[in-house]
Design an enzyme around this catalytic site. Structure first.
Site, PDB file in Angstrom:
ATOM      1  N   LEU A  26     110.358  47.302  39.880  1.00 40.19           N
ATOM      2  CA  LEU A  26     109.862  46.175  39.661  1.00 40.19           C
ATOM      3  C   LEU A  26     109.629  46.567  38.187  1.00 40.19           C
ATOM      4  CD1 LEU A  26     106.182  45.952  41.405  1.00 40.19           C
ATOM      5  CD2 LEU A  26     108.496  44.591  41.202  1.00 40.19           C
ATOM      6  N   MET A  31     107.136  56.617  30.678  1.00 40.04           N
ATOM      7  CA  MET A  31     106.388  57.340  31.709  1.00 40.04           C
ATOM      8  C   MET A  31     107.509  57.143  33.278  1.00 40.04           C
ATOM      9  SD  MET A  31     104.347  58.893  30.162  1.00 40.04           S
ATOM     10  CE  MET A  31     103.476  59.206  31.826  1.00 40.04           C
ATOM     11  N   VAL A  34     108.612  51.797  38.733  1.00 37.90           N
ATOM     12  CA  VAL A  34     108.085  51.343  39.355  1.00 37.90           C
ATOM     13  C   VAL A  34     108.610  50.346  40.127  1.00 37.90           C
ATOM     14  CG1 VAL A  34     105.825  49.632  39.625  1.00 37.90           C
ATOM     15  CG2 VAL A  34     106.178  51.053  37.228  1.00 37.90           C
ATOM     16  N   VAL A 100      99.697  43.815  42.447  1.00 37.97           N
ATOM     17  CA  VAL A 100      99.077  42.129  41.949  1.00 37.97           C
ATOM     18  C   VAL A 100      99.963  41.377  42.040  1.00 37.97           C
ATOM     19  CG1 VAL A 100      97.950  40.950  40.527  1.00 37.97           C
ATOM     20  CG2 VAL A 100      97.479  44.134  40.968  1.00 37.97           C
ATOM     21  N   ASP A 143      97.693  55.405  27.251  1.00 34.83           N
ATOM     22  CA  ASP A 143      99.653  54.246  27.345  1.00 34.83           C
ATOM     23  C   ASP A 143      98.714  52.924  27.842  1.00 34.83           C
ATOM     24  OD1 ASP A 143     102.138  53.939  27.182  1.00 34.83           O
ATOM     25  OD2 ASP A 143     102.124  54.072  29.161  1.00 34.83           O
ATOM     26  N   ASN A 148     101.404  47.473  30.296  1.00 37.99           N
ATOM     27  CA  ASN A 148     100.146  48.007  31.479  1.00 37.99           C
ATOM     28  C   ASN A 148      99.691  46.850  31.232  1.00 37.99           C
ATOM     29  OD1 ASN A 148     101.701  50.220  32.141  1.00 37.99           O
ATOM     30  ND2 ASN A 148     101.047  51.836  30.146  1.00 37.99           N
TER      31      ASN A 148
END
Length: 681
Positions: A26, A31, A34, A100, A143, A148
């Site tokens: 994704l 960091m 995903v 989500v 972050d 995000n």
């Protein structure tokens, strides 16, 4: 040869086989990576964030990552992505979150441009709520970034991801190897140097998100992440007003305050920022269904009513010609106009039966206007500038063509056409005139429609609200409500200001008094209306002062000025005058706020005395005493309300002072006539 992404995908899938089935990648950032996956046991989609092996190899970092993830799993908030699990497999540290459906704030802005102020205000408020909840649990995000923050598809609800993960680092954002921990564009100055993080660090990052959402650009950008971090440490962000002047002043100021370099100059906590957003930007409230229907049906009646009234005008013209008298010309029009308002009276009667009154109607129209203003702003953004310019060119060309073809058709010499028996010139000129008229009509209608929708909607909405709040609106509601019995239980109306709610309560209590008591207190309704109006004007004064104070705060925080303004700012006389205006603005604001509180208190006293009178705990002289005190207060407040025009002139003068500065006399007369603290007003 497989790419690094493919190799990572295979390695992570091998490590999580049997428990999670990876679907696709994704996103990828500093960091981690995903992945969209499916949980085998529960057969539900999940998002799995994997710490890169080079970071997971650091034992302290890996342990902190897992510890913070487990802490974040305890968070349960509608604007926070739920964390299901965290663990370590085959050298990979990972966390499992709810998936989500939606897009990140960053993708939304990059593809569709900045958000409308109302959209940005709602997003910032929802994220602030989430941060406030997490901070209360002892978790700092560390972050916060546009990548995000998810915008849920279908609702645009803001949902925050990755709580506490960057905070696990507790190291400088810019490492010795030049690698940046987290997103360099959003790091706070204290995070950049490795200081301990608290709630105010998240507020700085949220301020960057707000700047990005409102302007479509980041406050700091450079070719390398290290340069961006350096800018966060050394440069002040440009005020939003200089980048996006259309953003409301107080909303821009709220976001600008989050971007202060020193944590002490930011908001104390996320809850304070959310409250500032609420004060800075007005949000449309939910309108009850009966009032929504009343508004929507009224919008549909406009065109039929106009046609019906035009029929009346045509019938009146024909009748006056037939009778040979112009005296009968307006009569059919007036009759048709009156008949056209029967459906409106019927709609009004229905909502009155449901327990609503003209105050609810005006409030519903006001909230509908707020909602429509956002929709129209978005719709106007969709209308391309080229389209509007093309319509104007088409209108001008077709108007000129129609005039030219018509003139030539009437005056040009005719050349016979043997085949058709018609003058060839006349035929072509007639066709040209006909086609020009069609183009003129289409472009004119398009331009007129855009003008009415985008330029006049706010004005017409304001007129409608003023009508229902005025005497004629009350008379019309009274006419429509003839014979309507009051409902046993009042409807849940629109949210009201305190003074409006108190005014309505006193009206009901007054009407319940015996006729003799109402006659003795006949001045009460007019006094209550006066106090309500004064409170409304005081609120407008406070809002205007807040806007100008916000402008002064932005300029004092380092707003860029021209060379001339910098020279003026250096002038001792100019600085003294500026300081004087700022002081008087603050004094006028404090004075108006105090008078507003006194006005509401006076209304409350009248209401309580009416309640005591109704229960037999006091005499009518107590109500008379409160009424006289309220009238005296109204006379005093009139001085403040009358000064509102002077305040507006002061605001105009202060905004143009930089451009046309002249040395003022050294006296103590308040600038612009704003009452100084301690004056009678």
């Amino acid at each position: 040869m497989p790419t690094r992404s493919e190799s990572d995908f295979i390695a992570v899938q091998a490590a999580l086989a049997g428990e999670y089935s990876l679907d696709r990648e994704l996103g990828r950032g500093g960091m981690g990576v995903v992945y969209l996956a499916r949980e085998v046991r529960l057969a539900r989609p999940v998002a799995i964030k994997v710490l890169p092996p080079e970071l997971a190899g650091r034992a302290a970092l890996r342990d902190a990552f897992l510890r913070e993830a487990q802490t974040a799993a305890r968070l349960n908030h509608p604007h926070i992505v739920p964390v299901y699990a965290a663990g370590e497999r085959a050298g990979f540290a990972y966390i499992v979150m709810a998936f989500v459906e939606g897009t990140t704030l960053g993708d939304r802005i990059r593809t569709r441009g900045p958000l409308l102020p109302g959209q940005a205000a709602r997003l910032l408020r929802e994220v602030a709520w989430a941060l406030s909840y997490a901070h209360a649990a002892g978790i700092v995000h560390g972050d916060v970034s546009a990548e995000n923050i998810l915008l849920e598809r279908g609702t645009d609800r803001a949902i925050v991801m990755d709580f506490g993960l960057a905070n696990a680092m507790q190291t400088p954002a810019l490492g010795d190897d030049g690698r940046v921990m987290g997103n360099a564009h959003y790091v706070s100055p204290e995070q950049a140097v490795g200081d301990p993080l608290d709630a105010r660090s998240d507020l700085y990052s949220l301020g960057v998100c707000g700047f990005f959402a409102l302007t479509g650009r980041l406050p700091f950008d450079a070719e390398s992440a290290g340069e961006v971090v350096t800018q966060h440490l050394t440069l002040a962000a440009a005020p939003i007003a200089t980048v996006a002047p259309a953003v409301p002043a107080r909303l821009a100021q709220a976001v600008d305050k989050c971007l202060a370099k020193e944590p002490l100059r930011r908001y104390r906590n996320a809850e304070s920022f959310a409250e500032a957003i609420d004060l800075a930007f007005e949000h449309a409230r939910e309108i009850p269904a009966p009032l929504r229907v009343w508004i929507s049906q009224g919008e549909k009646e406009g065109a039929p009513r106009t046609i019906f009234m035009m029929m009346g005008a045509g019938f009146g013209t024909s009748l006056s010609i037939a009778l040979g008298s112009v005296l009968v010309l307006p009569l059919p029009f007036l009759v048709f106009a009156g008949l056209s308002y029967i459906p409106m009276l019927s709609r009004l009667r229905r909502v009155i039966k449901d327990g609503y009154d003209v105050n609810d109607l005006a409030s519903a129209l006001r909230e509908n206007g707020l909602l429509r203003s956002e929709e129209l702003a978005y719709e106007r953004a969709l209308v391309a500038v080229g389209h509007a310019r093309g319509m104007r060119i088409m209108f001008g060309a077709s108007a000129g063509g129609f005039a030219l073809f018509t003139y030539l058709a009437l005056h040009a010499p005719l050349v016979p056409d043997a085949m058709s028996g018609l003058p060839m010139n006349d035929f072509f000129l007639g066709m040209g005139s006909f086609l020009s008229s069609i183009a003129l009509t289409l472009s004119g209608v398009s331009l007129a429609k855009d003008f009415v929708r985008f330029r006049l909607s706010a004005w017409t909405s304001s007129l409608e609200i003023r009508f229902w709040k005025g005497a004629w609106g009350r008379r019309l509601a009274k006419l429509a409500g003839v014979g309507v019995a009051p409902p046993e239980r009042p409807a849940i109306g629109m949210p009201m200001l305190t003074e409006v709610a108190l005014g309505r309560a006193t009206d009901h209590l007054f009407q319940a008094l015996p006729r003799a008591a109402r006659r003795e207190l006949s001045a009460l309704p007019a006094t209550v209306r006066r106090l309500e109006d004064d409170a409304t004007k005081l609120r407008q004064t406070i809002d205007a002062l807040d806007d100008q104070i916000a402008v002064f705060d932005r300029e004092g925080a380092g707003e860029k000025r021209s060379t001339l303004n910098e020279a003026l700012a250096a002038s001792t006389e100019y600085a003294r005058q500026r300081s004087r205006v700022e002081r008087e603005l603050a004094e006028a604001r404090t004075l108006a706020a105090g008078r507003l509180a006194a006005t509401v208190s006076a209304l409350e006293s009248i209401r309580l005395d009416l309640l005591r009178l109704r229960m037999g705990n006091t005499g009518i002289e107590s109500v008379t005493s409160s009424l006289e005190a309220a009238q005296r207060l109204g006379d005093e407040i009139s001085d403040v309300v009358a000064a509102q025009d002077e305040v507006e002139r002061l605001l105009e003068r202060s905004s143009s002072a930089d451009a046309s500065y002249t040395t003022a006399a050294d006296d103590d007369t308040p600038v612009g006539g704003v009452p100084a603290a301690g004056s009678r007003a």
